[in-house]
Design a protein around this motif. Structure first.
Motif: not given
Length: 740
Positions: A176-182
């Motif tokens: 989405g617009d605010e998620g992230y993968r680290m």
């Protein structure tokens, strides 16, 4: 958006069908679509999901790293009848569980949604690489954050070395617009997101991990917010709040991934009946604030802008940009037609005249000129500013207030719709306070494209707001309001319950589906009612812990899953472990003792090497006032937090804080005589001693509650010596380390 008929959430046989659908409780690994349940003779569609990135409106299912519960609701339509279902909890299952012995999920606030551990740990090289296509991040600010947390210098890495931290944009719909993968591995740390905001949230998680250990656990995190809007509302209209403090609030919100900072820019003492009881004119005497620089003046030439604390247009524009680079949206509010004493004073011809003492703060909504005037106020910030090259509020959602008006309902509705229309015609999204259940009438009030804070069911019922078509924000007073130093609205005294039980989709007993497309999220609020005749002298520093301690709780409730990831006591321990936002220290606190001592006062301050010292401090100095000049201030010490005054304009020793509030000790220095002054600063109290003896209690100079013990917190300014007609020697400043 779904416009519901009133009661459609709860009524009728269709509602019974909606709440008895056959929806799978678990979706096995590899299932890519949630099948829409069937009801004979009825159209069924997915209304929404709290994690719409995992199950979208078409039923498409994203892959997950670990089993993740998603709340899904449905809309049923049969002929002209509609109903909305309850939430169904559907657990989307991961392909396989994490291998035994791999790293557990890191502890951060808010909790990471999904984690798959990998064996091993990693120490990251202090280099940061930002992809060339990333726009909107403040690279230098990020370097400072990493340096502050790790205690070493960080550098930008244009070569994208594998051993550092890499921020890169991608195309991952499941984020989405605010998620992230680290990903943390032997190759360093990779953070991917679809937007700069998502990348920024990833850095907050990484920094919280680094605060706990330089050894990072290897693994993969996928993190997305549950609600789009995660807010905080601060009333600066009644309490003067310094500009830098607003930046500290932004930093703290960003630290906890809160993204909507609603600033209530005008208001006044609301208990105007207290003036009437004292046979005084509250219209002329009561405290009121309008915090923005403005060109508007009253018929007597008095400015709309507050004379004590205000923000220039340039400052506020910089604040908006500062916040945007940190993932936070600024929402400025001008409240009218009530809470509007600053407006009625500059336009007394528009004041509502009736026998209610609170009408002094209300515009006459029956007059078209009232809405026109408020439109003029807004235009000063919504239209292009020639000096800035763009509007002051460019890119903001703006809040028109519109709460607690006591006048005629039809007049209120006409006024409110006119101001909403004006805001939309200027190209902005408006927001307002919910009042339309109380202010019923025939005059339509536009709802399409309008956001609304639902704050009290008596004023506006959630069902009615949804049916009208508003996008709603849960700001319900019973759960989410704080009035510091009052005996009402004290969410801050209820943090354990909030942490364990509060859910944003329950609005004071009305359950709205968690993924309802019109439910934007929630916001908690600090309202500074205790001013003027009820004022005890508190300042923004005195409510800092109230704000920050609430932010870490609400962060978990607004971003994270419904169930708390740990006990409240463990949450508090984690808060202490990860600390506050890097570089954010409004209380000027330190972990170590602070001290300086020198016969030469200027040399002592140079050794101290800090512009201010927070409680608990002990200042000692020898001073001799050579000459007392009537009406002239004599400054001993000054800095960004205010001034310590050997003589105020009335000749007494006192201090002025950076919020403009002044305190006098009622003691006058003897001219031509050397004395030893001591200032002992503690949280909520400041004591003056002269030659070792107490010398008067601090009293708020302007209007205050004379019956109550004053709150006199003073952050000691230590940047430089002030303009003083005399000598200062043997200066000593000590600050004890905080108790563990």
């Amino acid at each position: 958006m779904l416009a519901l008929t009133a009661g459609a959430l709860y009524a009728g046989t269709l509602k019974e069908d909606a709440d008895s659908l056959k929806v799978p409780e678990r979706l096995a690994p590899g299932v890519s679509k949630l099948e829409i349940p069937k009801v004979e003779g009825t159209q069924v569609r997915i209304l929404g999901a709290d994690y719409e990135q995992i199950i979208d409106s078409n039923g498409k299912v994203a892959k997950v790293l670990q089993d993740t519960p998603v709340r899904v609701s449905f809309e049923l339509k049969r002929g002209d009848e509609k109903a909305v279902s309850k939430d169904y909890i559907v657990t989307v299952c991961a392909k396989e569980p994490a291998a035994q012995g791999t790293n557990p999920k890191p502890n951060v606030i808010p909790e990471i949604l999904q984690w798959r551990g990998i064996a091993g740990t990693r120490t990251v090289e202090p280099v940061l690489h930002i992809g060339k296509d990333v726009d909107g991040l403040d690279a230098q600010a990020l370097l400072k954050d990493f340096a502050a947390v790790t205690g070493g210098e960080w550098k930008l890495d244009p070569e994208d070395r594998a051993s550092g931290v890499r921020l890169r944009l991608g195309n991952r719909p499941e984020l989405g617009d605010e998620g992230y993968r680290m990903i943390i591995s032997e190759k360093g740390v990779n953070i991917d997101a679809n937007t700069a905001k998502g990348l920024y949230w990833g850095t907050r998680t990484l920094l919280q991990m680094l605060r706990q250990s330089p050894q990072l656990p290897c693994g993969v995190a996928v993190d997305i917010p549950r609600y789009k809007l995660r807010g905080f509302i601060l009333d600066v209209g009644r309490l003067p709040v310094p500009y830098q403090y607003l930046k500290d609030v932004v930093d703290t919100m960003a630290w906890y991934k809160l993204n909507d900072f609603h600033i209530h820019l005008n208001d006044n003492f609301i208990f105007l009946e207290d003036y009437a009881k004292a046979q005084k004119d509250g219209f002329k005497e009561a405290y009121t604030g309008f915090r923005m620089e403005s060109d508007i003046k009253g018929p007597d030439g008095a400015p709309l802008t507050s004379p004590d604390v205000s923000y220039t247009k340039k400052q506020f524009r910089e604040l908006i940009d500062y916040a945007k680079a940190r993932g936070v949206n600024i929402v400025p509010e001008f409240d009218a037609p009530a809470h509007a004493l600053s407006f009625t004073r500059v336009r007394p011809d528009l004041r509502l005249m009736n026998n209610n003492p609170r009408s002094a703060e209300e515009l006459d909504a029956a007059k078209p000129e009232s809405a026109q005037f408020i439109g003029q106020v807004w235009d000063e910030y919504l239209l292009k500013n020639e000096k800035l090259g763009r509007p002051v509020f460019d890119g903001c959602v703006v809040h028109i207030g519109a709460d607690e008006f006591k006048g005629d309902s039809e007049d209120y509705r006409k006024f409110t719709d006119a101001v909403l229309k004006h805001i939309q015609e200027r190209g902005y999204t408006p927001r307002l306070w919910g009042s339309l259940s109380t202010k019923k009438g025939n005059t339509p009030v536009r709802a399409k494209g309008v956001q609304i804070n639902l704050w009290n069911r008596g004023w506006y019922q959630p069902e009615e707001a949804l049916a009208a078509g508003f996008d709603i924000i849960n700001s319900m007073d019973v759960h989410l309001y704080i009035v510091p130093f009052a005996d009402y609205y004290r969410m801050d005294r209820n943090h354990p319950w909030m942490y364990d039980h509060f859910v944003p989709h329950n609005l004071s007993g009305v359950d709205v589906p968690a993924g309802h497309p019109q439910l934007l999220g929630a916001a908690f609020a600090v309202w500074n009612d205790m001013i003027d005749l009820k004022y005890r002298g508190y300042g923004s520093v005195d409510i800092w812990n109230t704000i920050s301690d609430s932010a870490n709780v609400m962060s978990q409730k607004f971003w994270g899953k419904e169930d708390a990831p740990r006990s409240y006591q463990d949450h508090l321990a984690l808060v202490k472990q990860i600390g506050g936002a890097p570089g954010c220290n409004p209380l000027h606190a330190t972990d170590k003792p602070v001290t300086c001592e020198d016969a030469d006062a200027a040399a002592c301050l140079k050794k101290l090497a800090t512009p201010a010292v927070g409680p608990n401090y002990h200042l000692t100095m020898e001073v001799q006032l050579d000459k007392a000049t009537p009406g002239r201030e004599q400054v001993l010490l000054e800095g960004p937090t205010g001034k310590l005054l050997a003589a105020m304009k009335d000749g007494t020793v006192g201090f002025r804080r950076d919020d403009s509030i002044e305190f006098s000790f009622g003691y006058t220095l003897p001219a031509g005589q050397k004395v030893q002054l001591e200032l002992v600063g503690k949280p909520e109290s400041t004591q003056l001693l002269v030659n070792g003896q107490p010398a008067g209690k601090p009293v708020v100079v302007r209007t205050h509650d004379e019956k109550a013990e004053p709150i006199s917190t003073f952050i000691l300014p230590t940047k430089k010596l002030g303009d003083f007609q005399g000598s200062i020697s043997k200066l000593k400043v000590e600050r004890s380390a905080p108790q563990k």
